[in-house]
Design a protein around this motif. Structure first.
Motif, PDB file in Angstrom:
ATOM      1  N   PRO A   1       0.629  -1.246  -0.080  1.00  0.00           N
ATOM      2  CA  PRO A   1      -0.384  -0.163  -0.362  1.00  0.00           C
ATOM      3  C   PRO A   1       0.610   1.223   0.221  1.00  0.00           C
ATOM      4  CG  PRO A   1      -0.235  -1.067   2.406  1.00  0.00           C
ATOM      5  CD  PRO A   1       0.799  -1.756   1.589  1.00  0.00           C
ATOM      6  N   GLY A   2       0.526   2.048  -0.368  1.00  0.00           N
ATOM      7  CA  GLY A   2       0.915   3.679  -0.106  1.00  0.00           C
ATOM      8  C   GLY A   2       1.409   4.297   0.900  1.00  0.00           C
ATOM      9  N   GLY A   3       2.606   4.567   0.972  1.00  0.00           N
ATOM     10  CA  GLY A   3       2.754   4.380   2.935  1.00  0.00           C
ATOM     11  C   GLY A   3       4.032   4.157   3.388  1.00  0.00           C
ATOM     12  N   THR A   4       4.050   2.790   2.142  1.00  0.00           N
ATOM     13  CA  THR A   4       4.976   2.039   2.720  1.00  0.00           C
ATOM     14  C   THR A   4       6.174   2.146   2.785  1.00  0.00           C
ATOM     15  OG1 THR A   4       3.018   0.084   1.939  1.00  0.00           O
ATOM     16  CG2 THR A   4       5.912  -0.884   2.291  1.00  0.00           C
ATOM     17  N   GLY A   5       6.938   2.327   3.468  1.00  0.00           N
ATOM     18  CA  GLY A   5       8.689   2.480   3.307  1.00  0.00           C
ATOM     19  C   GLY A   5       9.499   1.207   3.342  1.00  0.00           C
ATOM     20  N   VAL A   6      10.524   0.670   2.785  1.00  0.00           N
ATOM     21  CA  VAL A   6      10.915  -0.262   2.452  1.00  0.00           C
ATOM     22  C   VAL A   6      12.607  -0.570   2.683  1.00  0.00           C
ATOM     23  CG1 VAL A   6      12.000  -2.947   1.206  1.00  0.00           C
ATOM     24  CG2 VAL A   6       9.340  -0.966   0.291  1.00  0.00           C
ATOM     25  N   LEU A   7      12.870  -1.493   3.360  1.00  0.00           N
ATOM     26  CA  LEU A   7      14.491  -0.662   4.279  1.00  0.00           C
ATOM     27  C   LEU A   7      15.272  -2.241   3.365  1.00  0.00           C
ATOM     28  CD1 LEU A   7      16.664   0.035   6.070  1.00  0.00           C
ATOM     29  CD2 LEU A   7      15.987  -1.664   7.891  1.00  0.00           C
ATOM     30  N   LEU A   8      16.501  -1.496   2.915  1.00  0.00           N
ATOM     31  CA  LEU A   8      17.276  -2.508   2.199  1.00  0.00           C
ATOM     32  C   LEU A   8      18.657  -2.140   2.632  1.00  0.00           C
ATOM     33  CD1 LEU A   8      17.999  -3.950  -0.431  1.00  0.00           C
ATOM     34  CD2 LEU A   8      18.711  -1.868  -1.614  1.00  0.00           C
ATOM     35  N   LEU A   9      18.689  -3.846   3.600  1.00  0.00           N
ATOM     36  CA  LEU A   9      20.036  -4.285   4.304  1.00  0.00           C
ATOM     37  C   LEU A   9      20.624  -4.918   2.825  1.00  0.00           C
ATOM     38  CD1 LEU A   9      18.348  -5.316   7.427  1.00  0.00           C
ATOM     39  CD2 LEU A   9      19.602  -3.122   6.768  1.00  0.00           C
ATOM     40  N   HIS A  10      22.205  -4.145   3.190  1.00  0.00           N
ATOM     41  CA  HIS A  10      23.032  -5.568   2.774  1.00  0.00           C
ATOM     42  C   HIS A  10      23.960  -4.601   2.864  1.00  0.00           C
ATOM     43  CE1 HIS A  10      24.340  -1.031   0.879  1.00  0.00           C
ATOM     44  NE2 HIS A  10      23.074   0.176   0.869  1.00  0.00           N
ATOM     45  N   PRO A  11      24.345  -5.752   2.538  1.00  0.00           N
ATOM     46  CA  PRO A  11      26.633  -5.855   2.486  1.00  0.00           C
ATOM     47  C   PRO A  11      27.671  -4.844   2.040  1.00  0.00           C
ATOM     48  CG  PRO A  11      26.000  -7.535   1.743  1.00  0.00           C
ATOM     49  CD  PRO A  11      24.939  -7.204   1.775  1.00  0.00           C
ATOM     50  N   SER A  12      27.398  -4.731   0.607  1.00  0.00           N
ATOM     51  CA  SER A  12      27.848  -2.908   0.325  1.00  0.00           C
ATOM     52  C   SER A  12      27.120  -3.187  -0.870  1.00  0.00           C
ATOM     53  CB  SER A  12      29.175  -4.200  -0.800  1.00  0.00           C
ATOM     54  OG  SER A  12      28.640  -5.149  -1.307  1.00  0.00           O
ATOM     55  N   THR A  13      27.320  -2.153  -1.482  1.00  0.00           N
ATOM     56  CA  THR A  13      26.584  -1.824  -3.285  1.00  0.00           C
ATOM     57  C   THR A  13      26.412  -2.225  -4.131  1.00  0.00           C
ATOM     58  OG1 THR A  13      28.626  -0.095  -3.575  1.00  0.00           O
ATOM     59  CG2 THR A  13      27.352   0.785  -1.900  1.00  0.00           C
ATOM     60  N   GLY A  14      27.351  -3.422  -3.926  1.00  0.00           N
ATOM     61  CA  GLY A  14      27.537  -4.079  -5.461  1.00  0.00           C
ATOM     62  C   GLY A  14      26.282  -4.692  -5.897  1.00  0.00           C
ATOM     63  N   GLU A  15      24.954  -5.017  -5.718  1.00  0.00           N
ATOM     64  CA  GLU A  15      23.844  -5.979  -5.813  1.00  0.00           C
ATOM     65  C   GLU A  15      22.441  -4.833  -5.970  1.00  0.00           C
ATOM     66  OE1 GLU A  15      22.484  -8.623  -8.065  1.00  0.00           O
ATOM     67  OE2 GLU A  15      24.741  -8.989  -8.228  1.00  0.00           O
ATOM     68  N   THR A  16      22.977  -3.407  -5.064  1.00  0.00           N
ATOM     69  CA  THR A  16      21.842  -2.831  -4.876  1.00  0.00           C
ATOM     70  C   THR A  16      21.417  -1.930  -6.251  1.00  0.00           C
ATOM     71  OG1 THR A  16      23.112  -0.990  -4.423  1.00  0.00           O
ATOM     72  CG2 THR A  16      22.606  -2.340  -2.225  1.00  0.00           C
ATOM     73  N   ASP A  17      22.260  -2.156  -6.770  1.00  0.00           N
ATOM     74  CA  ASP A  17      21.855  -0.877  -7.809  1.00  0.00           C
ATOM     75  C   ASP A  17      20.459  -2.065  -8.658  1.00  0.00           C
ATOM     76  OD1 ASP A  17      23.560   0.787  -7.420  1.00  0.00           O
ATOM     77  OD2 ASP A  17      25.002   0.040  -9.225  1.00  0.00           O
ATOM     78  N   ARG A  18      20.238  -3.031  -8.866  1.00  0.00           N
ATOM     79  CA  ARG A  18      19.723  -3.718  -9.894  1.00  0.00           C
ATOM     80  C   ARG A  18      17.945  -3.618  -9.278  1.00  0.00           C
ATOM     81  NH1 ARG A  18      18.422  -9.218  -8.063  1.00  0.00           N
ATOM     82  NH2 ARG A  18      20.015  -8.620  -7.017  1.00  0.00           N
ATOM     83  N   ILE A  19      18.023  -3.883  -7.449  1.00  0.00           N
ATOM     84  CA  ILE A  19      16.715  -3.917  -6.432  1.00  0.00           C
ATOM     85  C   ILE A  19      16.362  -2.188  -6.680  1.00  0.00           C
ATOM     86  CG2 ILE A  19      16.175  -4.062  -4.662  1.00  0.00           C
ATOM     87  CD1 ILE A  19      17.750  -6.477  -3.910  1.00  0.00           C
ATOM     88  N   ASP A  20      16.922  -1.783  -7.361  1.00  0.00           N
ATOM     89  CA  ASP A  20      16.798   0.187  -6.836  1.00  0.00           C
ATOM     90  C   ASP A  20      16.843   0.190  -8.256  1.00  0.00           C
ATOM     91  OD1 ASP A  20      16.408   2.406  -5.141  1.00  0.00           O
ATOM     92  OD2 ASP A  20      18.190   3.515  -6.454  1.00  0.00           O
TER      93      ASP A  20
END
Length: 192
Positions: free
Chosen positions: A15-34
């Motif tokens: 639903p609107g209003g949702t914040g999602v936390l992306l916890l990660h060890p390094s920045t490598g794979e985050t671009d794809r999820i982002d």
């Protein structure tokens, strides 16, 4: 309003209003999820970058084939580092990455000025904490989550676990309705 998510292991919609936390060890794979988060079911989105410059954000969006016409970028680094910058309708600046009020005010303005399905990506809360301090970073996240709720938008917040103590990670984890844990090998464990 419901928003589609196309990230492995997450619900089909949130639903609107949702914040999602992306916890990660390094920045490598985050671009794809982002970028998967930003290009799905979105009219306009805002990338708040405390980690890279607007130019680097644009390169990421282009590489992952995200429609840049729907993008706005808030660059918190270029002014303080003395980089050349060109303001436009899509690229905005605050004076420094520890300008919490400037960042939150800009997000408020962005959400107020746009209609439809709105998303934001905050990359990264870890960098904000580095520049502004843990307490200020937590307070900023709380303020932004309130804005998401008020404007029926959703957001993805990047946190790298490595530099933070467990207490900070637990405190920030409790603020979010959804948490995506990204492992070193790219495996996702999501809890919503």
């Amino acid at each position: 309003m419901e928003y589609a998510l196309e990230i492995d292991g997450t619900p089909e919609t949130v639903p609107g209003g949702t914040g999602v936390l992306l916890l990660h060890p390094s920045t490598g794979e985050t671009d794809r999820i982002d970028t998967d988060f930003l290009k799905t079911d979105t009219d306009t989105f805002l990338v708040i970058s405390t980690r890279t410059t607007a130019r680097e954000v644009r390169q990421k969006l282009e590489y992952y084939d995200v429609d840049e016409k729907r993008a706005e970028i808030l660059d918190t680094l270029s002014i303080e580092r003395g980089y050349s910058r060109r303001s436009s309708d899509a690229v905005h600046y605050v004076a420094a990455p520890d300008d919490v009020d400037g960042i939150v005010d800009h997000i408020d303005g962005f959400l107020n000025d746009h209609d439809g399905k709105l998303r934001l990506s905050f990359d990264s809360v870890t960098e904000l904490a580095y520049y502004a301090g843990d307490d200020e970073a937590l307070e900023a996240v709380e303020r932004i989550l309130e804005l998401l709720d008020e404007y029926d938008a959703i957001g993805l917040f990047h946190v790298s676990e490595d530099p933070h103590d467990e207490a900070f990670v637990e405190e920030i984890r409790e603020l979010f309705g959804g948490v995506i844990d990204l492992d070193e090998d790219g495996t996702i464990d999501a809890e919503f």
